[in-house]
Write a protein that holds these residues in place. Structure first.
Motif, PDB file in Angstrom:
ATOM      1  N   ASP A  50       0.812  -1.220   0.000  1.00 19.53           N
ATOM      2  CA  ASP A  50       0.000   0.000   0.000  1.00 19.53           C
ATOM      3  C   ASP A  50       0.845   1.270   0.000  1.00 19.53           C
ATOM      4  OD1 ASP A  50      -2.559  -1.399   0.302  1.00 19.53           O
ATOM      5  OD2 ASP A  50      -1.824  -1.910   2.299  1.00 19.53           O
ATOM      6  N   THR A  65       2.185   6.296  -2.542  1.00 16.82           N
ATOM      7  CA  THR A  65       1.052   5.393  -2.724  1.00 16.82           C
ATOM      8  C   THR A  65       0.593   5.475  -4.181  1.00 16.82           C
ATOM      9  OG1 THR A  65      -0.573   7.093  -2.134  1.00 16.82           O
ATOM     10  CG2 THR A  65       0.312   5.757  -0.336  1.00 16.82           C
ATOM     11  N   THR A 118      -4.380   2.615  -3.443  1.00 20.94           N
ATOM     12  CA  THR A 118      -4.769   1.739  -2.356  1.00 20.94           C
ATOM     13  C   THR A 118      -6.157   2.081  -1.813  1.00 20.94           C
ATOM     14  OG1 THR A 118      -4.191   0.926  -0.150  1.00 20.94           O
ATOM     15  CG2 THR A 118      -3.584   3.203  -0.665  1.00 20.94           C
ATOM     16  N   ASN A 133      -6.971   0.867   1.234  1.00 21.51           N
ATOM     17  CA  ASN A 133      -6.824   0.684   2.679  1.00 21.51           C
ATOM     18  C   ASN A 133      -7.052   2.015   3.393  1.00 21.51           C
ATOM     19  OD1 ASN A 133      -5.783   0.334   5.341  1.00 21.51           O
ATOM     20  ND2 ASN A 133      -4.516  -1.372   4.626  1.00 21.51           N
TER      21      ASN A 133
END
Length: 390
Positions: A184, A355, A358, A360
């Motif tokens: 991530d 990043t 992602t 998340n």
């Protein structure tokens, strides 16, 4: 029956045996060394043996003279082989500066006696086992830092360096894993043009959040009298225009300018420093690979008396701590915390939490915490310069 038939048959068998042994010996040498001299010497040695056998079978030379000749050839080959091994041992004992020198296990977040910096208070961010832990990776030099982040915020357990939520790898591998969605967040210097293009080909864009600053440093053997170099001289050295230390105030000695593998954080930084100035081909080691092909690999830095190399400040002074090298001033400015903070050292750059796409939800929380006073405290105490330091 031909009286010479037995001699010819023996000679034929000897030649077959020598051809087989010679080929196997050459192949082993080609796989295990990069010495062209040793490989050629091996071929010549066995060719001369075969010629000797042929001359013996044709009765063109007496056996005692043949034996003397073969003894001389064997002694010459042995001298070449011993000389090569002595030289290889000497080269192997020259100190190096490379990722392999650092045992990242010493910086694992929850290892007993870990070297990571500890937060001086309870963390304001706590990620539990029920949370979706951000999967992270990054540059070798930044592992001690993001391991400290993990120590402060992640649940306590063992995080395998190569197969867990917290990986310790290299910059090229970290970018590959991020592009392919295996992690991530990665902690690295800015991506190279090639890495940006590779991400675009996968339909992805890098999101870079600066979290700290670091100096990009050049170093030489401590016996080298040069201690100050200019930005322009660096570009001329790495473009191949300056090739002798005397041209920058040193000894009359050829410059051995090492580079790092393509895609590494330090190599990408050098490329940015070079700008439009073409970078010369790096020093390389070659080795025979699968199917007999030659694989060229960028040579790792060896601390020869005439060598120059580069890396990031914390890696050189905090992780490797090689006392046989000397950092160079650039344009009269020495790289340290103060010259990084006040921007007087010319080669200072941000490093990032990077990043892509992602999903998340904890990634944003984690990055926000890294930018908080607690996260920046760990940046500074680890050995880097905080991004928000005034």
């Amino acid at each position: 029956m031909n009286p010479n038939a037995g001699r010819h048959l023996v000679a034929l068998l000897l030649m077959i045996i020598l051809l087989f042994i010679g080929f196997v010996s050459w192949f082993i040498i080609a796989l295990t060394t990069s010495s062209a001299l040793l490989g050629i010497s091996t071929l010549v040695f066995f060719i001369l043996l075969i010629i000797g056998v042929i001359l013996w079978s044709l009765k063109r030379v007496k056996i005692k003279y043949l034996l003397f000749a073969l003894l001389g050839i064997s002694l010459s080959y042995a001298a070449i082989f011993v000389g090569y091994e002595v030289h290889r041992s000497y080269i192997a004992n020259i100190p190096t500066i490379n990722d392999g020198e650092v045992d990242l296990r010493e910086y694992q977040p929850f290892r007993e006696g870990t070297k990571v910096v500890l937060l001086n208070e309870e963390s304001l961010l706590t990620l539990t086992t029920q949370d979706s832990l951000p999967r992270i990776d990054g540059a070798t030099a930044l592992y001690p830092l993001y391991s400290a982040f993990v120590r402060a915020t992640y649940p306590q357990k063992e995080y395998n360096l190569y197969n867990s939520e917290v990986n310790g790898g290299t910059t090229p591998e970290a970018f590959r894993r991020l592009i392919e969605g295996e992690v991530d967040i990665i902690f690295c210097a800015a991506p190279s043009k090639k890495q940006i293009e590779e991400a675009k080909e996968m339909g992805k864009t890098f999101n870079l959040t600066p979290i700290g600053r670091e100096a990009f440093v050049f170093f030489v053997n401590k016996e080298n009298p040069v201690r100050d170099i200019t930005c322009d001289q660096i570009r001329q050295i790495y473009s191949g225009k300056i090739t002798n230390w005397r041209d920058v105030g040193g000894k009359n000695e050829a410059i051995k300018a090492f580079q790092r593998p393509e895609g590494s954080g330090s190599q990408s930084m050098l490329e940015r420093i070079m700008g439009d100035t073409p970078l010369m081909k790096p020093l390389q080691n070659d080795r025979v690979g699968g199917m007999g092909g030659i694989i060229d690999r960028t040579a790792q830095y060896k601390n020869f008396s005439n060598a120059i190399g580069y890396t990031f400040l914390f890696f050189a002074t905090g992780m490797v701590k090689n006392e046989q090298i000397a950092l160079l001033k650039v344009d009269g400015v020495y790289p340290d915390r103060n010259t990084i903070a006040n921007n007087t050292y010319p080669f200072v750059g941000d490093f990032y939490a990077i990043t892509t796409d992602t999903k998340n939800e904890n990634v944003e929380r984690f990055i926000e915490w890294i930018l908080s006073p607690q996260g920046q405290y760990l940046v500074e105490k680890t050995g880097y310069t905080p991004i928000n330091k005034e």
